[in-house]
Each structure stands twice: as structure tokens, then as C-alpha cells.
Design a protein around this motif. Structure first.
Motif, PDB file in Angstrom:
ATOM      1  N   MET A 374      -4.614  -3.227   7.531  1.00  0.00           N
ATOM      2  CA  MET A 374      -4.187  -3.299   6.014  1.00  0.00           C
ATOM      3  C   MET A 374      -5.452  -2.483   5.105  1.00  0.00           C
ATOM      4  O   MET A 374      -5.826  -3.871   5.013  1.00  0.00           O
ATOM      5  N   GLN A 376      -6.742  -3.867   1.732  1.00  0.00           N
ATOM      6  CA  GLN A 376      -6.677  -4.663   0.511  1.00  0.00           C
ATOM      7  C   GLN A 376      -7.739  -4.870  -0.900  1.00  0.00           C
ATOM      8  O   GLN A 376      -9.100  -4.128  -0.792  1.00  0.00           O
ATOM      9  N   SER A 412     -10.243  -4.546   4.010  1.00  0.00           N
ATOM     10  CA  SER A 412      -8.940  -4.275   4.942  1.00  0.00           C
ATOM     11  C   SER A 412      -9.036  -5.489   5.429  1.00  0.00           C
ATOM     12  O   SER A 412      -9.909  -6.411   5.497  1.00  0.00           O
ATOM     13  N   VAL A 415      -2.916  -6.613   9.896  1.00  0.00           N
ATOM     14  CA  VAL A 415      -2.032  -7.200  10.435  1.00  0.00           C
ATOM     15  C   VAL A 415      -1.494  -8.400  10.888  1.00  0.00           C
ATOM     16  O   VAL A 415      -1.016  -7.847  12.203  1.00  0.00           O
ATOM     17  N   TYR A 520      -2.375  -6.036  -0.860  1.00  0.00           N
ATOM     18  CA  TYR A 520      -2.007  -4.809  -0.076  1.00  0.00           C
ATOM     19  C   TYR A 520      -1.440  -3.853  -1.291  1.00  0.00           C
ATOM     20  O   TYR A 520      -1.247  -3.051  -1.430  1.00  0.00           O
ATOM     21  N   TYR A 523      -3.585  -3.018  -3.299  1.00  0.00           N
ATOM     22  CA  TYR A 523      -4.558  -1.722  -3.258  1.00  0.00           C
ATOM     23  C   TYR A 523      -3.845  -0.646  -3.229  1.00  0.00           C
ATOM     24  O   TYR A 523      -4.045   0.868  -3.755  1.00  0.00           O
ATOM     25  N   GLU A 629       0.255   4.178   7.121  1.00  0.00           N
ATOM     26  CA  GLU A 629       0.072   2.558   6.087  1.00  0.00           C
ATOM     27  C   GLU A 629       0.804   2.054   6.874  1.00  0.00           C
ATOM     28  O   GLU A 629       2.227   2.676   6.942  1.00  0.00           O
TER      29      GLU A 629
END
Length: 661
Positions: A374, A376, A412, A415, A520, A523, A629
Motif C-alpha cells: 500500500m 504511504q 510503500s 499490508v 495510506y 497517500y 489499491e
């Protein structure tokens, strides 16, 4: 004035078509290989390379056909040169290249919408290739050998146009519409009604309800129970066949809702996210590859015909007398034939190892579908990091300075299973309340306020706790982008404070999950604003980061008094929410540490779910080309739990009946 000397121009003219054909083949190989990995990478550099290769592939094939057409037009009544005969033999290969690889038909959803433009362009290129072929006709063996090479070229072009058209929004939606239902015969009903009334009967119109059968879903066990992922593939495909309607803005039935809820409420977190991952993989294949056609009986037959034709041409060319042609042209011809066969074999290998084939064969080898990462973006770190002092003229000219600055501070993270469990458990609890359309709408509208109201209903011993919850509720009632920034700043300040005072406290699962979701969501606000509700998030971010400067930004923020609301001091001139975030963080620090991070993490999950439901399906679909995503996975998971407004809630089907007394 001559820019190029005559000798150089002669060389360029002699080797122009040879260079173009090799470039065209190279681009096809790049697209084939990169296209198969496209849905599981996050690299911006690879995306740029893919974009350049995608645009250049059609350009090189089109230019090559134009050069051949120009050469054909200059022949006139002259004797046809053997060199032109063999280069004209390459025309069908350019059609093959224009058809594109199986792994990528569209770079973006907009390419699917322009299928009619692609079809017109490709039809013109087929006409140009036929013109070149007829111009070079001398009744030689090579001329006759070009005829079977047109077969795979035309097949590939037809496949591409058909797939682009099928994936366009209008056709894709139309393919899932049920057949027209005229309902009961009203004219016949009224005729019988009038007839009975004329006969003297007391006739009334009543209602006869056909109850809708609703029950739990029954899943078929995989044939090969020794393959662990076979069940996941079958479950994912079954849900894909139903929930692909979400990607066409269609409404699902109550039966779909009950079936999905019964499965996901019993599934584990890991199993649920795996099903979602495979499901989105199927959707990627439909929108951006030839999978929808290739992985069918007709597709396999077309692929067999195409492969057979190319192999036959290669074998015949090996036995032909080619002394009339230059060695370089013969080698290039072999390269084209072998390259075409190699790409066909590579496509077959991808076909055999794809999820579509494994679905039916139950043979799976743990192929990668999602990188499980994910994005960041951290405002405080952004402000503390050293920034470039200047940008080059080229970057400024192409207005890339701001983009490069954003990319520089993008990061990044994985997750984690902890984060997945947090999301899954929250949605699982919420799904118990998604019983009717009104309840679904209320759940979809929650953006952190529901969590905070539930917390406020609990007994609060300390005054500071009550103050924290009161300010928290106010913070989520602001515009959504403002709420993201407020909670992002508050989360980071609380995280930094706990890390300095009690390093072991940040090991609390909810603490780490809150930090990941906070970064996130920012982001998305900075790098993917189109996936969030409309607002002035970009302006607020710019104004906020302009205030947050200096090496001691966090320390200063923690010490600043916010007794007077910042909005009363700065007015409406600046959209910065830096000190409003600090004002939110201060009372949160008064809560017990476990309660604090449980509250913060649940607020972030609810805000993520709100954003997921508000994002349009086409934005979710487009991000599948960049590994997908997390917000898209959550969106589909929400739908499977029944927390969506795209369900048609109805209790039964009713029709009129005659009641005769």
C-alpha cells in the motif's frame, strides 16, 4: 541545405524498413513480457516504460506499413525488385504486431471506449497491407506464402477490436442486462376482468405474491482437493460472475447479497482477502487483456489456426530457394517467423498457467496476483526531509517539478495480516446491521462518526476523555479531505509522543495499523485524489505543509498551546489545518493508550470504507493496472458483506389476480 550527407541518406533508405521491422518485433516482446506482470507491480518507472512501449508498438507497425506503401507506389511500370518482394512479405507480420499481445489490449479504460477508432485505424492498415501484397505480386512462391501469413494477422486484429469493444462500458454493461421482461399480459387480464364483470360477477383485483427464495450459498467442493487454492479459485470465479456488475453500475439482487454475506461472514480474514484478490485479477484480465476471448473454446481454436499457419509458413520458407534475396533480409524473415512462433508459445504457456485455466483444471502454483503493498505518504516526514534546491529546465518546462517532488516522498508498506484482520473484523461486525436498504445507506455514510458516537455512549470517568470524544466527533463532521488531514496529523503526533515516552506502546497492533492507514489515506489524498470525494484536499495539503517546516516541527507542535481555536486567529485566508490537528491530538493523549489506539484505528477503517464506497467503479478498475489499491480490495469486500447501496432490496415479486365472488 542538406542536413544529412548523401551517403548517410542512402544507408538510411536502404535499411529503413529492416530497422523498423526489428523495432516492431522487439516492442511486441517487451509488451508480452511486461503485460503479464502488469497487475502485480507498483513501480512508476516500469509503468512509464510500459506506456512508451504501448504507444510505440502501434506507431512502429503503422510507419513500417507506410514505408512499404510508399515503396510500392514508386514502382510504377518498373520491374519489381526481389528486395521489395521479400519486404512486402513482411506486411502480414506488421498486422500481427498491430493485433497486439494477449497480455495487453488496453493501457487504460479510455482505450476500450475508443474501440471504434481503433477498428477504423486497423481496418485501414489491413487495406494498406493488402495493397502492398498485390503490388508485389509476381506469382512467385514467396507471394503465395504470404497468403497464409495474413490469416494470423487478421485474426489478431479481429481479436483486439472485439476485446476492446467488449470491455467498453456500454457493451460490458449491456452484456449483463437480463432479457426484457414485459410482465403479465395486461390486455388479456383486463379482457377477462371485463368479461367476468359483464356476466354479473363481483370481480376484484387482488395480489398474488411469489415469495423470493433466499438461503445460504452452496459451494461446490473442488474436484482436486489436494490443491489448496482450487477452492479459492472456484469461489472467486463464482463471485466474479455476480459482482462484476459493480463495474458496470448495475444493481445486485437481495439473493446476491444473502449469498455473499453467508460466505464472507463464515470465512477467515486470509481466505476472504485471497478471494477478493483473485476476483480483482479476473476483472483486470477482462478490461485490459484478451483473456475474455482467449480462454474460451473459440479463442483456443483461433489460436490453433494462427499458430499452425505460422509454423507451416516457416517450414515452407525453410525449403524454398531464397538465392534471389539478400542474406540480411532472409535472416530478418527468419527472425520474424521464429519471433511470431515464440510469442504464440509464450501465450500458450501463460494460458496454461493462468487463473482461468487453473480454475477448470484445479492446478495452481501460487502465482503472484497482488504485491500486497500500500502507498504511504507522511506529512511530518515530508516537511522534515531535505528538499531539492532547484529543478532542471526540462523538469520546469514540462511542469514535472511538483510531480517529481511528490514521487520523491512517496513510500510503500506491506499490508500486514494485522491490518487485514482489523479491516475484516470491523466489516464483519458492520455486516450484521446491513439488513435493509436504509441500514446499508447509513453504514455507507459513516466516516468515523459512528465509531466516535459509540465510544461517546460509554461511561467516561475522566473529563479529558469526554473532551477528546467531543472534539473527535467534530473533526469527522468537516469536509472529508479536511478530516483526513486532521486525523493524519493527530495520529502522527500521538504516535511520535508514545514512541518517545514509551517505545513499547507502539507495538500495540492497533497503533501500528493506525499509522499505516493514516499514511495510506494521505497517500490517496496527495497521489490518487480522484479516488476520494471531491474537495479542496490539494489546497489544504499545500497550505498545511507550508506551515509545517523546520527540524523541530513535531516538538514545537506538541508544545504549542491551542486554547484559542486556530480558525479564529488565521481566519479563512489559509486552508492549513496543522494546528487544528494538534488541537485534536492533545485531548486524545489523555485517553488510556489501548483505548486511544483502538478508537483511532476504528475511525481510520470507517474513513477508508467511506472513501471506498464513494469512489467510482472506473477508478477502481483503472488502478488494477498498477497492482490495484487497498481501497479497491476494501470496496469489493464491502460489497460482499452487503455494505453497499448497489443492492435491490425487495421482499417478493407480486402480480395481480382476479377474485371472483
Amino acid at each position: 541545405m542538406e542536413i544529412f550527407p548523401p551517403r548517410l541518406r542512402t544507408v538510411l533508405k536502404e535499411w529503413e524498413i529492416q530497422a523498423l521491422v526489428l523495432v516492431s518485433l522487439s516492442l511486441q516482446i517487451i509488451l508480452f513480457v511486461m503485460g503479464s506482470k502488469r497487475k502485480c507491480w507498483t513501480s512508476d518507472k516500469l509503468s512509464v516504460i510500459m506506456w512508451i512501449a504501448y504507444l510505440s508498438a502501434d506507431w512502429s507497425a503503422t510507419v513500417s506499413l507506410s514505408v512499404l506503401s510508399n515503396n510500392a507506389g514508386s514502382i510504377g511500370d518498373k520491374k519489381i525488385d526481389p528486395k521489395f518482394v521479400i519486404t512486402a512479405f513482411w506486411a502480414p507480420f506488421f498486422l500481427l504486431h498491430l493485433g497486439g499481445p494477449d497480455t495487453i489490449t488496453a493501457y487504460s479504460l479510455e482505450d476500450n471506449e475508443l474501440w471504434w477508432w481503433h477498428s477504423l485505424t486497423l481496418a485501414i492498415q489491413v487495406g494498406v497491407a493488402v495493397y502492398v501484397f498485390l503490388t508485389a505480386w509476381t506469382r512467385t512462391a514467396l507471394n503465395f506464402l504470404a497468403i497464409p501469413m495474413f490469416i494470423p494477422g487478421i485474426i489478431k486484429i479481429w481479436e483486439r477490436v472485439w476485446v476492446l469493444r467488449s470491455a467498453s462500458s456500454a457493451i460490458f454493461k449491456a452484456s449483463m442486462l437480463p432479457p426484457p421482461d414485459p410482465g403479465p399480459n395486461y390486455a388479456r387480464y383486463m379482457e377477462e376482468y371485463s368479461s367476468k364483470k359483464e356476466e354479473g360477477f363481483d370481480v376484484k383485483a387482488g395480489k398474488f405474491s411469489e415469495a423470493q427464495v433466499v438461503g445460504e450459498i452452496s459451494l461446490t467442493a473442488p474436484e482436486n482437493v489436494m490443491i489448496s487454492d482450487a477452492a479459492t479459485l472456484q469461489d472467486a470465479y463464482m463471485f466474479y460472475m455476480t459482482f462484476k456488475q459493480l463495474f458496470a453500475d448495475l444493481i445486485l439482487s437481495i439473493q446476491d447479497k444473502v449469498n455473499s454475506q453467508s460466505f464472507f461472514q463464515k470465512a477467515s480474514c486470509e481466505e476472504a482477502f485471497k478471494v477478493i484478490e483473485v476476483e480483482l485479477g479476473f476483472m483486470f484480465d477482462v478490461f485490459f487483456t484478451k483473456a475474455f476471448l482467449v480462454y474460451s473454446l473459440n479463442g483456443c481454436l483461433l489460436r490453433l489456426i494462427s499458430f499452425s499457419s505460422t509454423v507451416v509458413v516457416l517450414l515452407v520458407f525453410l525449403t524454398m530457394d531464397n538465392h534471389a534475396f539478400s542474406t540480411a533480409d532472409i535472416i530478418i524473415t527468419y527472425v520474424l517467423l521464429v519471433g511470431a512462433i515464440f510469442l504464440e508459445i509464450y501465450a500458450v504457456l501463460l494460458l496454461v498457467t493462468s487463473d482461468w485455466t487453473l480454475l477448470w483444471l484445479s492446478k495452481h502454483k501460487n502465482s503472484v496476483r497482488w504485491s500486497n503493498t500500500m502507498g504511504q505518504y507522511n506529512l511530518i516526514q515530508y516537511c522534515l526531509k531535505e528538499k531539492p534546491t532547484k529543478y532542471t529546465f526540462i523538469q520546469k518546462f514540462f511542469c514535472m517539478s511538483e510531480l517529481l517532488e511528490k514521487l520523491r516522498y512517496q513510500d510503500s508498506a506491506e499490508v500486514s495480516i494485522v491490518l487485514k484482520n482489523l479491516i475484516f473484523e470491523q466489516l464483519q461486525k458492520k455486516s450484521e446491521f446491513a439488513k435493509d436498504l436504509k441500514a446499508c445507506k447509513e453504514l455507507c455514510a459513516c466516516r468515523g462518526d459512528q465509531v466516535l458516537k459509540n465510544a461517546k455512549c460509554q461511561d467516561c470517568i475522566k473529563k479529558e476523555q469526554s473532551e477528546a470524544e467531543e472534539k473527535s466527533v467534530e473533526s469527522v463532521e468537516e469536509e472529508f479531505d479536511q478530516s483526513i488531514l486532521l486525523w493524519h496529523i493527530a495520529t502522527n503526533l500521538c504516535y511520535h509522543y508514545d514512541w518517545n515516552t514509551s517505545p513499547n506502546s507502539i507495538k500495540i497492533p492497533n497503533c501500528e495499523a493506525s499509522k499505516l492507514l493514516s499514511d495510506y489515506m494521505l497517500y490517496l489524498l496527495v497521489m490518487r485524489p480522484f479516488m476520494l470525494p471531491n474537495g479542496i484536499g490539494q489546497i489544504r495539503f499545500q497550505d498545511t505543509k507550508s506551515v509545517c517546516v523546520g527540524d523541530h516541527a513535531r516538538i514545537i507542535l506538541l508544545k504549542v498551546s491551542t486554547e484559542v481555536p486556530p480558525s479564529k486567529v488565521k481566519g479563512d485566508r489559509s486552508k492549513s489545518v496543522l494546528f487544528e490537528g494538534r488541537r485534536l491530538a492533545k485531548p486524545l493523549q489523555c485517553l488510556e493508550i489501548e483505548k486511544k489506539w483502538e478508537l483511532v484505528s476504528h475511525v481510520w477503517v470507517e474513513m477508508l470504507c467511506y472513501a471506498a464506497n464513494k469512489c467510482r467503479w472506473n477508478h477502481h478498475a483503472q488502478q488494477l493496472t498498477r497492482d490495484g489499491e487497498l481501497i479497491s480490495h476494501v470496496w469489493l469486500l464491502l460489497a460482499h458483506f452487503g455494505i453497499t447501496e448497489q443492492f435491490q432490496i425487495s421482499k417478493a415479486h407480486a402480480r395481480a389476480k382476479l377474485i371472483v365472488h
